[in-house]
Scaffold this motif. Structure first.
Motif, short mmCIF file in Angstrom:
data_model
loop_
_atom_site.label_atom_id
_atom_site.label_comp_id
_atom_site.label_asym_id
_atom_site.label_seq_id
_atom_site.Cartn_x
_atom_site.Cartn_y
_atom_site.Cartn_z
N MET A 91 -8.04 31.64 -0.20
CA MET A 91 -7.28 31.12 -1.34
C MET A 91 -7.54 31.94 -2.59
O MET A 91 -6.61 32.24 -3.35
N ARG A 123 -5.52 35.13 -2.54
CA ARG A 123 -4.07 34.92 -2.53
C ARG A 123 -3.50 35.03 -1.11
O ARG A 123 -2.40 35.54 -0.90
N HIS A 143 -3.11 33.34 3.13
CA HIS A 143 -2.77 32.14 3.90
C HIS A 143 -3.68 32.04 5.11
O HIS A 143 -4.28 33.04 5.55
N VAL A 188 -0.26 23.64 -1.80
CA VAL A 188 -0.85 23.81 -0.46
C VAL A 188 0.11 23.17 0.54
O VAL A 188 0.39 21.97 0.46
N MET A 213 5.67 33.10 2.31
CA MET A 213 4.30 33.59 2.45
C MET A 213 4.14 34.98 1.87
O MET A 213 3.10 35.31 1.30
N GLU A 237 6.52 34.68 -2.09
CA GLU A 237 6.39 33.46 -2.89
C GLU A 237 7.73 33.03 -3.48
O GLU A 237 7.83 32.64 -4.65
N THR A 282 -0.39 28.37 -1.15
CA THR A 282 -1.13 28.70 0.07
C THR A 282 -0.56 27.92 1.23
O THR A 282 -0.35 26.70 1.13
N VAL A 283 -0.32 28.60 2.33
CA VAL A 283 0.07 27.96 3.58
C VAL A 283 -1.17 27.86 4.47
O VAL A 283 -1.86 28.87 4.70
N VAL A 284 -1.46 26.66 4.92
CA VAL A 284 -2.50 26.45 5.93
C VAL A 284 -1.79 25.93 7.17
O VAL A 284 -1.29 24.81 7.18
N ARG A 308 0.98 37.89 8.52
CA ARG A 308 1.07 37.33 7.17
C ARG A 308 -0.03 36.32 6.87
O ARG A 308 -0.18 35.89 5.74
N PHE A 309 -0.77 35.94 7.89
CA PHE A 309 -1.92 35.07 7.66
C PHE A 309 -3.13 35.95 7.35
O PHE A 309 -3.51 36.80 8.15
#
Length: 321
Positions: free
Chosen positions: A50, A53, A55, A119, A140, A143, A159-161, A182-183
């Motif tokens: 996080m 910046r 995911h 989130v 992702m 933005e 943030t994508v979890v 992208r993660f």
């Protein structure tokens, strides 16, 4: 005109310094551990992502606390939190939003989807087909979300979890390499040991601890912490070390770590430095984040071993100069 005390206090709370960012990160980690037991390293990696910046992808068996971890992080930062339950019949517009015709005004109006939050939890993301999974890609990376040719920015910070089930492979869809890339990190919680599980059971008797979890930081604190993280010094030898690690994986696998992955590793090292209270990154920071940042980006031929094993090989083979 002098600032009022409340204004000055608010400015100081969000001051983008490494010291303040590190204190914010450590406070959030301690807060999350009131709910999540026995996963200190995973929580550290998530907070580092996080700050960097990035995911997060959580892959594990059902019931080990993946969703609860995402909720705890969001609540600790006092972030707007939204959840998307991925299913085979989920549509991309169920995530991004859709233009709806307003009969009173005679115009189309955009109704935002759950991706518009600080989130976003994508629960069991691999249960939806690739077309639906791809609805997250633009958000992702850039933005923003584009619907019918119009672009809409997602909230900041963002943030994508995502979670994915590591069992029932016959009922799920593999994440494409472009999406995995992208993660920033991929994490696994695993089963708790006996003592931690006994502690967990004691905590959930009665109300669940998530219901009593109070925020310990604001979204402004998170934005300031991210800004401070981006200012952490990374000298040329360390950048070259990250480059050599990435190139090693490319030379020893069908698909190695991409330049995006190398950038993610550098940002992870900056975040790890902040967590340790330093305004400069060192090789130890790179090595601490290497596996969770790099392993999921690697594809090896059958019988050659896992991505994590190749990362370990790279760390042993590539010299720190």
């Amino acid at each position: 005109m002098s600032e009022s005390p409340s204004t000055a206090d608010a400015a100081a709370a969000a001051e983008p310094t490494v010291e303040a960012a590190g204190e914010t990160a450590r406070t959030v980690i301690d807060n999350v551990e009131q709910v999540i037991v026995g996963n200190h390293e995973a929580i550290e990696h998530l907070v580092c992502a996080m700050l960097g910046r990035g995911h997060v992808l959580l892959e594990d068996v059902p019931g080990v606390g993946k969703t609860m971890l995402a909720r705890s992080i969001a609540r600790s930062f006092e972030c707007e939190f939204k959840r998307v339950q991925f299913t085979p019949d989920l549509l991309p517009t169920d995530i991004t939003g859709v233009n709806v015709y307003n009969q009173q005004t005679g115009e189309f109006e955009f109704r935002s989807g759950p991706v518009f939050a600080n989130v976003v939890l994508g629960d069991e993301i691999n249960r939806a087909p690739p077309k639906t999974q791809s609805a997250l890609l633009e958000a992702m990376e850039e933005e923003q979300v584009t619907v019918d040719g119009e672009s809409y920015p997602v909230p900041s910070p963002f943030t994508v979890v995502a979670t994915q089930n590591s069992v029932e492979r016959d009922r799920t869809y593999d994440l494409p390499a472009a999406e995995l890339d992208r993660f920033m990190v991929q994490l696994s919680l695993g089963y708790p040991d006996e003592a931690d599980e006994a502690d967990l059971l004691g905590r959930v008797v009665g109300d669940h601890p998530i219901e009593e979890l109070d925020p310990v930081a604001t979204t402004a604190d998170l934005r300031a912490a991210r800004e401070a993280t981006g200012e952490v010094t990374v000298e040329a030898p360390l950048r070259e070390y990250v480059t050599r690690l990435a190139r090693y994986t490319r030379e020893h696998a069908q698909l190695g770590v991409s330049p995006r992955g190398a950038i993610a590793l550098l940002r992870g090292a900056q975040a790890r430095a902040v967590l340790d209270g330093r305004d400069y990154a060192i090789p130890d920071d790179v090595q601490a984040e290497a596996e969770v940042v790099m392993a999921h980006r690697i594809r090896r031929s059958a019988g050659e071993g896992t991505g994590a094993e190749l990362v370990a090989e790279a760390l042993d083979a590539v010299a720190v100069e």
